[in-house]
Scaffold this motif. Structure first.
Motif, PDB file in Angstrom:
ATOM      1  N   UNK A   1      12.974  24.636 -61.548  1.00  0.00           N
ATOM      2  CA  UNK A   1      11.634  24.006 -61.618  1.00  0.00           C
ATOM      3  C   UNK A   1      11.412  22.925 -60.584  1.00  0.00           C
ATOM      4  N   UNK A   2      12.387  21.992 -60.586  1.00  0.00           N
ATOM      5  CA  UNK A   2      12.210  20.768 -59.801  1.00  0.00           C
ATOM      6  C   UNK A   2      12.264  21.055 -58.303  1.00  0.00           C
TER       7      UNK A   2
ATOM      8  N   UNK B   1       2.059  32.855 -57.790  1.00  0.00           N
ATOM      9  CA  UNK B   1       2.096  33.453 -56.448  1.00  0.00           C
ATOM     10  C   UNK B   1       2.030  34.949 -56.627  1.00  0.00           C
TER      11      UNK B   1
ATOM     12  N   UNK C   1       4.609  12.990 -65.034  1.00  0.00           N
ATOM     13  CA  UNK C   1       4.857  13.030 -63.609  1.00  0.00           C
ATOM     14  C   UNK C   1       3.945  12.092 -62.825  1.00  0.00           C
TER      15      UNK C   1
ATOM     16  N   UNK D   1      -0.463  27.168 -63.971  1.00  0.00           N
ATOM     17  CA  UNK D   1      -0.859  27.206 -62.566  1.00  0.00           C
ATOM     18  C   UNK D   1      -0.995  28.650 -62.094  1.00  0.00           C
TER      19      UNK D   1
ATOM     20  N   UNK E   1       8.812  22.988 -57.325  1.00  0.00           N
ATOM     21  CA  UNK E   1       7.741  21.993 -57.224  1.00  0.00           C
ATOM     22  C   UNK E   1       7.553  21.526 -55.773  1.00  0.00           C
TER      23      UNK E   1
ATOM     24  N   UNK F   1       6.393  25.197 -53.379  1.00  0.00           N
ATOM     25  CA  UNK F   1       5.635  26.377 -53.776  1.00  0.00           C
ATOM     26  C   UNK F   1       4.291  26.535 -53.063  1.00  0.00           C
TER      27      UNK F   1
ATOM     28  N   UNK G   1      11.671   5.953 -62.376  1.00  0.00           N
ATOM     29  CA  UNK G   1      10.617   5.981 -61.354  1.00  0.00           C
ATOM     30  C   UNK G   1       9.502   6.960 -61.693  1.00  0.00           C
TER      31      UNK G   1
ATOM     32  N   UNK H   1       6.512  19.048 -64.101  1.00  0.00           N
ATOM     33  CA  UNK H   1       7.187  19.573 -62.906  1.00  0.00           C
ATOM     34  C   UNK H   1       6.464  20.792 -62.340  1.00  0.00           C
ATOM     35  N   UNK H   2       5.139  20.760 -62.419  1.00  0.00           N
ATOM     36  CA  UNK H   2       4.370  21.834 -61.804  1.00  0.00           C
ATOM     37  C   UNK H   2       4.148  23.031 -62.708  1.00  0.00           C
ATOM     38  N   UNK H   3       4.633  22.973 -63.940  1.00  0.00           N
ATOM     39  CA  UNK H   3       4.461  24.114 -64.839  1.00  0.00           C
ATOM     40  C   UNK H   3       3.097  24.144 -65.521  1.00  0.00           C
TER      41      UNK H   3
ATOM     42  N   UNK I   1      -1.069  18.458 -61.321  1.00  0.00           N
ATOM     43  CA  UNK I   1       0.017  19.194 -61.959  1.00  0.00           C
ATOM     44  C   UNK I   1       0.877  18.239 -62.776  1.00  0.00           C
TER      45      UNK I   1
ATOM     46  N   UNK J   1      10.789  17.779 -56.722  1.00  0.00           N
ATOM     47  CA  UNK J   1      10.060  16.778 -57.494  1.00  0.00           C
ATOM     48  C   UNK J   1      10.506  15.366 -57.169  1.00  0.00           C
ATOM     49  N   UNK J   2      11.816  15.202 -56.977  1.00  0.00           N
ATOM     50  CA  UNK J   2      12.319  13.864 -56.714  1.00  0.00           C
ATOM     51  C   UNK J   2      12.588  13.630 -55.237  1.00  0.00           C
TER      52      UNK J   2
END
Ligand SMILES: Cc1cc2nc3c(=O)[nH]c(=O)nc-3n(C[C@H](O)[C@H](O)[C@H](O)COP(=O)(O)OP(=O)(O)OC[C@H]3O[C@@H](n4cnc5c(N)ncnc54)[C@H](O)[C@@H]3O)c2cc1C
Lengths: 250, 310
Positions: free
Chosen positions: B261-262, A226, A123, A223, B265, B268, A117, B126-128, B123, B242-243
């Motif tokens: 990580x996941x 924080x 992503x 990114x 995501x 955050x 998926x 996984x947002x990294x 992103x 993420x999922x």
């Protein structure tokens, strides 16, 4: 019945990928690579359908450089019957991938096309739906269960806040959720056997598809972080900080 | 044009953020409502600030829009638009890529920021990693990370409602049923406070027993890590990450969550993050504004009690 499974080569899920210092791309040199986890679910599902006797042949396809042979071999070791590499050194957008796979579909004529998926690197989660659009056929995305009865496919889909059941006609493009199944571990002897199998290689340039993209990546960066947090010693202090500093009244 | 997501009666809140994102382009804004019996919904939506037109497709077979039919409609009318967007939810993620393919344009998923001139930040990994992308497509198709865009208001508008005739069903798929979890708690995606539990809770009973009192006292929604879901402690629907679901509440409390990580995501963008974990080196502390090194089985009940007293 024949199944086509798309297999993407991506970084290992545990790895925190970093941008290159010049921001031109991500730095994946030396990073451990393998089959995209969601694609493993797709492969596993294809194999289970074959084991149930519903499916007679599983074809795996991967698009990328010759390095992608390793993920195809992984697929062969799991139980894929035939592997096709659509070879290109270009980094392609989902739309271009969907167009290339459409060419493979026209040649192989599968009844069922399985994707993961989403892919752990980009992503985006677009390619399966795009292919279904290009083929004007049914789609069953984010599938957590699949059952074939005659010419119909019964699918449970993971949606926002729950699940949904739909029934689609064949041919259909499915995209696998992680919950679809538990992919099997590949045994070493199977991997050794898979090394000996041949992989059909097609040059992407020979498929007559315009893969040029109107999307340009200008740069990649880390990114924003924080701001650093603090440790509190107990719940009392936590609640006091939330109240005094953050204005959260609880 | 914005694809509106709704339950027949109410628009999903994230649609208001998507409209906020559309305003950045400075053109006129149309909201597309596909459904069955959505007159009242369209009337309500016509009051939304900044929306010029409500385009309504109302037909029995659109009650639970299938991707094939929805994409058919959107790609048909989409030719006339410069921008087509939707919130980055599983609903739109099912439909919009198909629309993009039918329009023969690339699509951009999960846009965090629109920097003008068809340039976007999204992103990946996984947002990294954040990628800045420029699109030269004639039609810009994308989904937005809702919490990154300001929601528009619901009272100033006076949009024209345009009734369009739905094309015949394609009959490629049919909808059978859906199962949504019923809960007295606020829905995860809109909740002001979210508390999430991990595998460390140990069992479904403990997950409930430990987290429910705190959630009740805070009026919070409960989330879970994938490890907790896989272990059967919590239902799929509440997986954050993420999922699963991406949340951005005022306050997010991660309880016995390692901080993979996941998972990060999915939370955050929360305004304030609190982590309770007995491992002082847990990754989650790097993402927490307030960290408490403690045994969750002691800290959480204590917190529930203290919160109920205030
Ligand atoms: C393709 C893919 C997609 C994924 N998607 C998601 C996703 O969407 N969401 C998600 O959450 N995960 C996802 N994961 C899984 C993710 O990688 C992690 O495995 C998962 O988030 C870990 O869950 P956890 O924190 O509950 O468990 P663990 O990693 O086992 O952590 C447990 C934590 O609890 C702490 N702890 C233990 N006992 C106590 C105690 N008594 N008091 C306080 N603290 C305690 C420990 O110190 C530890 O930090 C995905 C993985 C893959 C491969």
């Amino acid at each position: 019945m024949k199944i086509l499974v798309a297999i993407k080569r991506v970084q290992d899920y545990n790895i925190k990928v970093q941008p290159k210092s010049d921001g031109s791309d991500v730095d994946i040199e030396g990073v451990k690579m393998g089959v995209n986890p969601f694609d493993e679910n797709a492969i596993e599902e294809a194999i289970r359908l074959k084991e149930k006797g519903v499916v007679s042949e599983i074809v795996g396809v991967s698009i990328g450089s010759s390095l992608n042979q390793d993920v195809l071999r992984q697929g062969l070791a799991m139980g894929v019957d035939k592997a096709i590499l659509v070879e290109t050194d270009k980094v392609l957008q989902p739309l271009a991938i969907a167009k290339l796979i459409k060419k493979v579909v026209e040649k192989e004529k599968p009844d069922l096309i399985l994707f993961g998926k989403l892919a752990l690197d980009s992503d985006a989660g677009q390619t399966g739906q795009m292919l279904a659009g290009l083929l004007n056929c049914s789609q069953g995305t984010f599938a957590s269960s699949v059952e074939i009865k005659g010419t119909e496919v019964f699918i449970t889909r993971e949606i926002d806040g729950g699940t949904e059941s739909i029934v689609t006609k064949l041919p259909v493009v499915l995209t696998a959720d992680l919950r679809l199944n538990e992919p099997r571990f590949v045994k070493l002897p199977d991997l050794m056997m898979a090394r000996k199998k041949s992989i059909e290689t097609i040059k992407a340039d020979d498929l007559g598809v315009d893969v040029s993209s109107k999307l340009k990546t200008i740069n990649v960066s880390e990114p924003p972080q924080r701001k650093e947090g603090i440790k509190v010693k107990d719940i009392k202090e936590l609640l006091q900080k939330l109240n005094d500093i953050e204005g959260i009244k609880i | 044009m914005i694809l509106a997501e709704h339950d027949g009666k109410k628009l999903n809140n994230v649609v208001f953020n998507a409209i906020g994102a559309a305003e950045i382009f400075g053109g006129s804004i149309d909201l597309l409502i596909i459904g069955k019996g959505v007159d009242e919904l369209a009337r309500l939506a016509s009051k939304i600030d900044g929306v010029d037109k409500i385009i309504k497709f109302d037909a029995p077979h659109l009650e639970h829009p299938l991707a094939e039919d929805a994409a058919n409609i959107i790609s048909e009318i989409g030719q006339d638009y410069r921008v087509i967007l939707a919130p980055h939810t599983w609903f739109s993620r099912n439909i919009l890529p198909r629309v993009a393919a039918l329009l023969d344009v690339s699509m951009i998923s999960d846009v965090l920021k629109i920097t003008g001139d068809n340039t976007y930040i999204r992103s990946t990994y996984a947002g990294n990693v954040h990628a800045t992308i420029k699109s030269d497509e004639p039609i810009q198709v994308f989904t937005v990370h809702s919490s990154k865009f300001k929601a528009v208001g619901l009272n100033g508008g006076d949009a024209l409602i345009v009734d369009s005739k739905a094309p015949e069903p394609l009959n490629l798929s049919r909808w059978e049923k859906e199962r949504k979890i019923e809960s007295d708690r606020p829905p995860l995606i809109n909740a002001k406070v979210v508390i999430s539990g991990g595998r460390s809770l140990g069992s479904a009973e403990k997950f409930n027993e430990v987290l429910s009192p705190l959630a009740d006292n805070l009026g919070a929604a409960i989330g879970a890590t994938r490890a907790a879901v896989d272990a059967g402690y919590a239902p799929n629907e509440i997986q954050v990450g993420q999922t699963g679901v991406v949340v951005a509440p005022e306050l997010y409390i991660a309880i016995g969550v390692s901080g993979a990580n996941q998972h990060i995501y999915g939370m955050k963008d929360s305004r304030v993050v609190v982590a309770i974990n007995n491992d002082p080196d847990a990754t989650i502390f790097q993402f927490a504004d307030y960290g408490l090194v403690a045994d969750l089985f002691e800290a959480v009940p204590e917190m529930a009690t203290l919160v109920s007293k205030t």
